[in-house]
Design a protein around this motif. Structure first.
Motif, mmCIF file in Angstrom:
data_model
loop_
_atom_site.group_PDB
_atom_site.id
_atom_site.type_symbol
_atom_site.label_atom_id
_atom_site.label_comp_id
_atom_site.label_asym_id
_atom_site.label_seq_id
_atom_site.Cartn_x
_atom_site.Cartn_y
_atom_site.Cartn_z
ATOM 1 N N ALA A 24 76.503 32.768 -10.889
ATOM 2 C CA ALA A 24 76.994 34.041 -11.396
ATOM 3 C C ALA A 24 76.245 34.494 -12.634
ATOM 4 C CB ALA A 24 78.488 33.907 -11.720
ATOM 5 N N HIS A 25 75.726 33.557 -13.445
ATOM 6 C CA HIS A 25 75.143 33.943 -14.722
ATOM 7 C C HIS A 25 73.627 33.797 -14.775
ATOM 8 C CE1 HIS A 25 78.994 34.649 -16.602
ATOM 9 N NE2 HIS A 25 79.427 33.543 -16.039
ATOM 10 N N HIS A 26 73.006 33.243 -13.739
ATOM 11 C CA HIS A 26 71.562 33.070 -13.748
ATOM 12 C C HIS A 26 70.963 33.487 -12.404
ATOM 13 C CE1 HIS A 26 71.718 31.023 -17.604
ATOM 14 N NE2 HIS A 26 72.733 30.324 -17.135
ATOM 15 N N PRO A 27 70.897 34.795 -12.109
ATOM 16 C CA PRO A 27 70.355 35.236 -10.833
ATOM 17 C C PRO A 27 68.883 34.900 -10.662
ATOM 18 C CG PRO A 27 70.740 37.102 -12.283
ATOM 19 C CD PRO A 27 71.387 35.921 -12.914
ATOM 20 N N LEU A 28 68.162 34.620 -11.759
ATOM 21 C CA LEU A 28 66.755 34.229 -11.659
ATOM 22 C C LEU A 28 66.585 32.717 -11.735
ATOM 23 C CD1 LEU A 28 65.030 36.942 -13.890
ATOM 24 C CD2 LEU A 28 65.353 36.930 -11.425
ATOM 25 N N GLY A 29 67.677 31.989 -11.567
ATOM 26 C CA GLY A 29 67.615 30.537 -11.597
ATOM 27 C C GLY A 29 67.305 29.973 -12.964
ATOM 28 N N GLY A 30 67.550 30.742 -14.017
ATOM 29 C CA GLY A 30 67.305 30.264 -15.371
ATOM 30 C C GLY A 30 65.890 30.470 -15.854
ATOM 31 N N MET A 31 65.010 31.048 -15.019
ATOM 32 C CA MET A 31 63.627 31.270 -15.438
ATOM 33 C C MET A 31 63.561 32.334 -16.537
ATOM 34 S SD MET A 31 62.103 33.536 -12.248
ATOM 35 C CE MET A 31 60.559 33.873 -13.083
ATOM 36 N N PRO A 32 62.567 32.271 -17.413
ATOM 37 C CA PRO A 32 62.442 33.269 -18.482
ATOM 38 C C PRO A 32 62.201 34.661 -17.898
ATOM 39 C CG PRO A 32 61.048 31.350 -18.899
ATOM 40 C CD PRO A 32 61.554 31.226 -17.498
ATOM 41 N N MET A 33 62.735 35.661 -18.569
ATOM 42 C CA MET A 33 62.508 37.047 -18.163
ATOM 43 C C MET A 33 61.388 37.613 -19.010
ATOM 44 S SD MET A 33 66.286 38.600 -17.298
ATOM 45 C CE MET A 33 67.043 38.198 -18.873
ATOM 46 N N GLU A 34 60.280 37.975 -18.355
ATOM 47 C CA GLU A 34 59.092 38.389 -19.088
ATOM 48 C C GLU A 34 58.557 39.748 -18.669
ATOM 49 O OE1 GLU A 34 56.570 35.130 -18.099
ATOM 50 O OE2 GLU A 34 57.372 33.816 -19.684
ATOM 51 N N THR A 35 58.980 40.280 -17.534
ATOM 52 C CA THR A 35 58.435 41.539 -17.035
ATOM 53 C C THR A 35 59.567 42.512 -16.693
ATOM 54 O OG1 THR A 35 58.474 40.867 -14.707
ATOM 55 C CG2 THR A 35 56.521 40.245 -16.002
ATOM 56 N N PHE A 36 59.186 43.775 -16.436
ATOM 57 C CA PHE A 36 60.146 44.784 -16.001
ATOM 58 C C PHE A 36 60.838 44.340 -14.720
ATOM 59 C CE2 PHE A 36 61.329 48.472 -13.474
ATOM 60 C CZ PHE A 36 61.984 49.281 -14.390
ATOM 61 N N ALA A 37 60.046 43.746 -13.803
ATOM 62 C CA ALA A 37 60.621 43.292 -12.529
ATOM 63 C C ALA A 37 61.658 42.198 -12.748
ATOM 64 C CB ALA A 37 59.514 42.791 -11.604
ATOM 65 N N HIS A 38 61.387 41.297 -13.697
ATOM 66 C CA HIS A 38 62.376 40.255 -14.006
ATOM 67 C C HIS A 38 63.671 40.879 -14.510
ATOM 68 C CE1 HIS A 38 59.064 37.001 -14.690
ATOM 69 N NE2 HIS A 38 59.361 37.159 -13.416
ATOM 70 N N GLY A 39 63.529 41.854 -15.410
ATOM 71 C CA GLY A 39 64.708 42.537 -15.920
ATOM 72 C C GLY A 39 65.459 43.257 -14.820
ATOM 73 N N ALA A 40 64.698 43.904 -13.916
ATOM 74 C CA ALA A 40 65.322 44.630 -12.807
ATOM 75 C C ALA A 40 66.093 43.688 -11.888
ATOM 76 C CB ALA A 40 64.253 45.388 -12.017
ATOM 77 N N LEU A 41 65.477 42.550 -11.543
ATOM 78 C CA LEU A 41 66.145 41.580 -10.672
ATOM 79 C C LEU A 41 67.412 41.038 -11.314
ATOM 80 C CD1 LEU A 41 63.084 39.581 -9.284
ATOM 81 C CD2 LEU A 41 64.628 41.056 -7.980
ATOM 82 N N SER A 42 67.343 40.788 -12.617
ATOM 83 C CA SER A 42 68.526 40.306 -13.315
ATOM 84 C C SER A 42 69.603 41.386 -13.358
ATOM 85 C CB SER A 42 68.151 39.881 -14.735
ATOM 86 O OG SER A 42 69.223 39.224 -15.371
ATOM 87 N N GLY A 43 69.183 42.642 -13.544
ATOM 88 C CA GLY A 43 70.128 43.754 -13.562
ATOM 89 C C GLY A 43 70.838 43.935 -12.235
ATOM 90 N N VAL A 44 70.135 43.667 -11.145
ATOM 91 C CA VAL A 44 70.755 43.743 -9.816
ATOM 92 C C VAL A 44 71.647 42.529 -9.575
ATOM 93 C CG1 VAL A 44 70.301 43.676 -7.327
ATOM 94 C CG2 VAL A 44 68.916 45.140 -8.818
ATOM 95 N N GLY A 45 71.160 41.350 -9.974
ATOM 96 C CA GLY A 45 71.846 40.115 -9.623
ATOM 97 C C GLY A 45 73.143 39.867 -10.359
ATOM 98 N N HIS A 46 73.197 40.215 -11.634
ATOM 99 C CA HIS A 46 74.390 39.869 -12.414
ATOM 100 C C HIS A 46 75.675 40.526 -11.904
ATOM 101 C CE1 HIS A 46 71.790 37.805 -15.234
ATOM 102 N NE2 HIS A 46 72.880 37.281 -15.763
#
Length: 214
Positions: A19-41
């Motif tokens: 529920a709290h780590h849609p990127l599997g805990g990986m660091p967020m470094e790009t716009f795409a990372h932010g977007a994926l986290s925004g969708v996943g949370h």
């Protein structure tokens, strides 16, 4: 009703890590990372998901069914940005549980909300949901850049509005909801309130155990 209960059981089975780590805990470094986290949370965090869907259903029976959820989205983004900026709202997780109990109770009552109370309710709880979403950003050890934050906020808002609209569509087409007092709509309220009760018991469990063992 069976489908509704199955969906509730499936979402309750999600682990806190999911529920709290849609990127599997990986660091967020790009716009795409932010977007994926925004969708996943909002999708993977079942407490948020249930509230957003229920908020969409409650908005369905207001005089502004398509725009009323935007009060939640705007306040949620404001709460998120404020928390990232260092503003700490009190009892965030508790208020989120209360939001499920309240919105579930409203739908279960079978009474349609007037527009002004609906906007106030959606926006008020939106601030606290946004503050919780901020944890995905503030929890990054190295911090995040502007591109990550932009992607996160944009898709956080778009995803939640889409969930609310999808819930309205499902209520109309799958549940045949035509009025707030219909049985199927009230069952949705009962399910959401039930999730709220479950989470409330989780919050109360530790202090109760401690009190009994004292």
């Amino acid at each position: 009703m069976k489908r509704l209960l199955a969906a509730a059981a499936a979402t309750l089975a999600a682990t806190p890590a999911l529920a709290h780590h849609p990127l599997g805990g990986m660091p967020m470094e790009t716009f795409a990372h932010g977007a994926l986290s925004g969708v996943g949370h909002p999708v993977l965090g079942f407490d948020h998901l249930f509230f957003i869907a229920a908020m969409g259903v409650a908005a369905l029976f207001t005089s502004a069914r398509a725009t009323a959820p935007l009060a939640y989205v705007a306040a949620m983004l404001l709460g998120c940005v404020a928390a990232i900026g260092g503003l700490a709202l009190p009892l965030v997780e508790t208020v989120i549980v209360v939001s499920l109990l309240v919105i579930g109770g409203v739908i279960l009552s079978g009474r349609a909300l007037a527009l002004t109370p609906a906007l106030a309710l959606f926006a008020g709880f939106g601030l606290f949901h946004g503050a919780a979403f901020a944890g995905a950003i503030t929890g990054q050890e190295a911090g995040v850049g502007g591109a990550v934050l932009a992607g996160y906020l944009l898709f956080l808002g778009v995803t939640q509005y889409a969930i609310a609209m999808g819930a309205q569509l499902a209520a109309r087409t799958l549940l045949g909801a035509r009025e707030a007092g219909s049985v199927n709509v009230r069952l949705v309220g009962a399910a959401v309130a039930g999730v709220g009760v479950f989470l409330a018991l989780e919050i109360l469990e530790a202090p109760l155990v401690a009190a009994l063992g004292a």
